[in-house]
Enzyme design. Structure first.
Site, PDB file in Angstrom:
ATOM      1  N   THR A 267       0.826  -1.215   0.000  1.00  0.00           N
ATOM      2  CA  THR A 267       0.000   0.000   0.000  1.00  0.00           C
ATOM      3  C   THR A 267       0.859   1.264   0.000  1.00  0.00           C
ATOM      4  O   THR A 267       1.999   1.242   0.474  1.00  0.00           O
ATOM      5  CB  THR A 267      -0.901  -0.011   1.258  1.00  0.00           C
ATOM      6  N   ASP A 268       0.280   2.354  -0.487  1.00  0.00           N
ATOM      7  CA  ASP A 268       0.992   3.644  -0.440  1.00  0.00           C
ATOM      8  C   ASP A 268       1.084   4.174   0.992  1.00  0.00           C
ATOM      9  O   ASP A 268       1.851   5.097   1.267  1.00  0.00           O
ATOM     10  CB  ASP A 268       0.300   4.677  -1.348  1.00  0.00           C
ATOM     11  N   GLU A 269       0.311   3.569   1.913  1.00  0.00           N
ATOM     12  CA  GLU A 269       0.285   4.095   3.284  1.00  0.00           C
ATOM     13  C   GLU A 269       1.614   3.917   4.004  1.00  0.00           C
ATOM     14  O   GLU A 269       1.879   4.580   5.009  1.00  0.00           O
ATOM     15  CB  GLU A 269      -0.872   3.460   4.079  1.00  0.00           C
TER      16      GLU A 269
ATOM     17  N   TYR B 291      -1.707  -0.528  10.960  1.00  0.00           N
ATOM     18  CA  TYR B 291      -1.854  -1.172   9.645  1.00  0.00           C
ATOM     19  C   TYR B 291      -0.660  -0.855   8.746  1.00  0.00           C
ATOM     20  O   TYR B 291       0.017  -1.759   8.241  1.00  0.00           O
ATOM     21  CB  TYR B 291      -3.158  -0.717   8.958  1.00  0.00           C
TER      22      TYR B 291
ATOM     23  N   LYS C  30       2.349  -3.301   7.264  1.00  0.00           N
ATOM     24  CA  LYS C  30       2.623  -3.480   5.824  1.00  0.00           C
ATOM     25  C   LYS C  30       4.068  -3.050   5.510  1.00  0.00           C
ATOM     26  O   LYS C  30       4.752  -3.695   4.719  1.00  0.00           O
ATOM     27  CB  LYS C  30       1.631  -2.670   4.974  1.00  0.00           C
TER      28      LYS C  30
ATOM     29  N   LEU D 146     -14.611   3.418   3.138  1.00  0.00           N
ATOM     30  CA  LEU D 146     -15.384   4.643   2.921  1.00  0.00           C
ATOM     31  C   LEU D 146     -16.475   4.525   1.843  1.00  0.00           C
ATOM     32  O   LEU D 146     -17.655   4.803   2.119  1.00  0.00           O
ATOM     33  CB  LEU D 146     -14.442   5.800   2.568  1.00  0.00           C
TER      34      LEU D 146
END
Ligand code: NAD
Ligand code: TYD
Length: 352
Positions: free
Chosen positions: A133-135, A158, A162, A198
């Site tokens: 993920t970009d997170e 989270y 990752k 969302l």
């Protein structure tokens, strides 16, 4: 090619499994999934009888199980998506995320290393493709984009789990020469997404006239990508990506949460034949998420330049397709929101 896909009963995994089963009849696709709350075999019901497909229920964090599974099946390649994936749940239960995302990934890496250590890969098939993920890059201010060289700065349990898994994947590449590739993608949306995220949550609540909980002031920004385009990018990177490389995947499509929710309200008013402005009245600003990252924005120019991938449709088109899918698949949504699907699977597996 014996291809193991993990997490294929989840949101993105189900699209990836479907794509590979249908597009590559010459591959044998093994879908390993532990059917947590996020796993739902209804997501892949249409391909479950395909001759080149097999489902395996199991936990990637179970070391002995994974070791035996790899020895028995001698997989050629892996696309690893299984994970705990919801930031809010990681705030409530961080250790579950460490177990699945960190330990689970380490188990898969280790089992792959054992299986492939003889170096016998004449056809250059072996590949451990890790979906991330970009997170992991943290939170941006109002300008700038994440590139593949942006330093990691995860800020939620989270994203930290990752990021840890990404580091382990790179460590196995450098230390053991495991043939790895990694991609980091922005927020996905589309059919079969669990309605805690969302977009499906808002669609569900608008339909049922329930409050639309917008965290804080709704100022946070996300970059949104249609899940089918993510699956197409995964297909491209799996087949053409260079071993040891990382590719960012994004939609070049930034939205402030409140603008996105307003847009969805207008779209749903049209779809449900409501007076314009009806759904927007449901918007409710609620307490902000702890440590809420302000902005994610991804630079996916490397993927475009080197592997010629780009999103196939606009956000407006993808969102309309997604809204139509949820409105036409009320039964799927009811089963998921009522929790019925969980009882069904527990029974199904107990009776085997
Ligand atoms: P999801 O939560 O919908 O699905 C995860 C799947 O993994 C489920 O089917 C679940 O049953 C399975 N799973 C969970 N724990 C397991 C375990 N211990 N053993 C075996 N299976 C297990 O997630 P998603 O949104 O489809 O995300 C898939 C992957 O893509 C994740 O690695 C996530 O980090 C990454 N990703 C997601 C997004 C997004 O917007 N959803 C964006 C970028 C990257
Ligand atoms: P989410 O779909 O959980 O994805 P992520 O946290 O991985 O980006 O949330 C997207 C954005 O929407 C995020 O800024 C949090 C916000 N949000 C709300 O405002 N209300 C909600 O009910 C949810 C689930 C998310």
């Amino acid at each position: 090619m014996k291809l193991l896909i993990t997490g294929g009963a989840g949101f993105i995994g189900s699209h990836v499994v479907r794509r590979f089963v249908l597009n590559y009849p010459q591959y044998l696709i093994y879908n390993l999934d532990n059917l947590t709350y996020a796993g739902n075999l209804e997501n892949i019901r249409d391909i479950e009888d395909a001759a080149n497909y097999k489902f395996i229920k199991g936990d990637i964090a179970d070391e002995a199980f994974i070791r035996n599974l790899f020895q028995e099946n001698q997989f050629d390649a892996i696309i690893h998506l299984a994970a705990e994936s919801h930031v809010d749940r990681s705030i409530t239960n961080p250790l579950e995320f460490v177990k699945t995302n960190v330990l689970g990934t380490a188990n898969l890496l280790n089992a792959s290393r054992m299986l492939w250590r003889d170096g016998n890969d004449e056809n250059n098939k072996h590949r451990f493709y890790h979906i991330s993920t970009d997170e992991v890059y943290g939170s941006l201010g109002s300008t700038g984009h994440f590139t593949e060289t942006t330093p990691y700065d995860p800020r939620s349990p989270y994203s930290a789990s990752k990021a840890s898994s990404d580091h382990l994947v790179r460590a196995y590449y450098h230390t053991f020469k495991l043939p790895v590739v990694i991609s980091n993608c922005s927020n996905n949306y589309g059919a079969y997404q669990f309605p805690e995220k969302l977009i499906p949550l808002m669609i569900h609540n608008i339909k049922n006239n329930k409050p639309l909980p917008v965290y804080g002031k709704g100022e946070n920004v996300r970059d949104w990508l249609w899940v089918n385009d993510h699956a197409a990018a995964i297909d491209t990177i799996f087949h053409k990506g260079v071993i040891g490389e990382t590719y960012n995947i994004g939609g070049n499509n930034e939205w402030k949460n409140i603008d996105l929710v307003m847009y969805l309200c207008r779209l749903m008013d049209q779809k449900l034949n409501r007076e314009p402005g009806t759904s927007a009245k449901l918007i409710t600003f609620v307490k902000d998420r702890a440590g809420h990252d302000l902005r994610y924005a991804i630079d996916s120019s490397k993927l475009k330049r080197e592997l010629n991938w780009e999103p196939s449709i606009t956000f407006e088109t993808g969102l309309e397709l997604t809204v139509d899918w949820y409105l036409n698949n009320q039964e799927w949504l009811d089963e998921v929101t009522s929790g019925n699907y969980l009882k069904y699977y527990q029974n199904q597996y107990m009776n085997r």
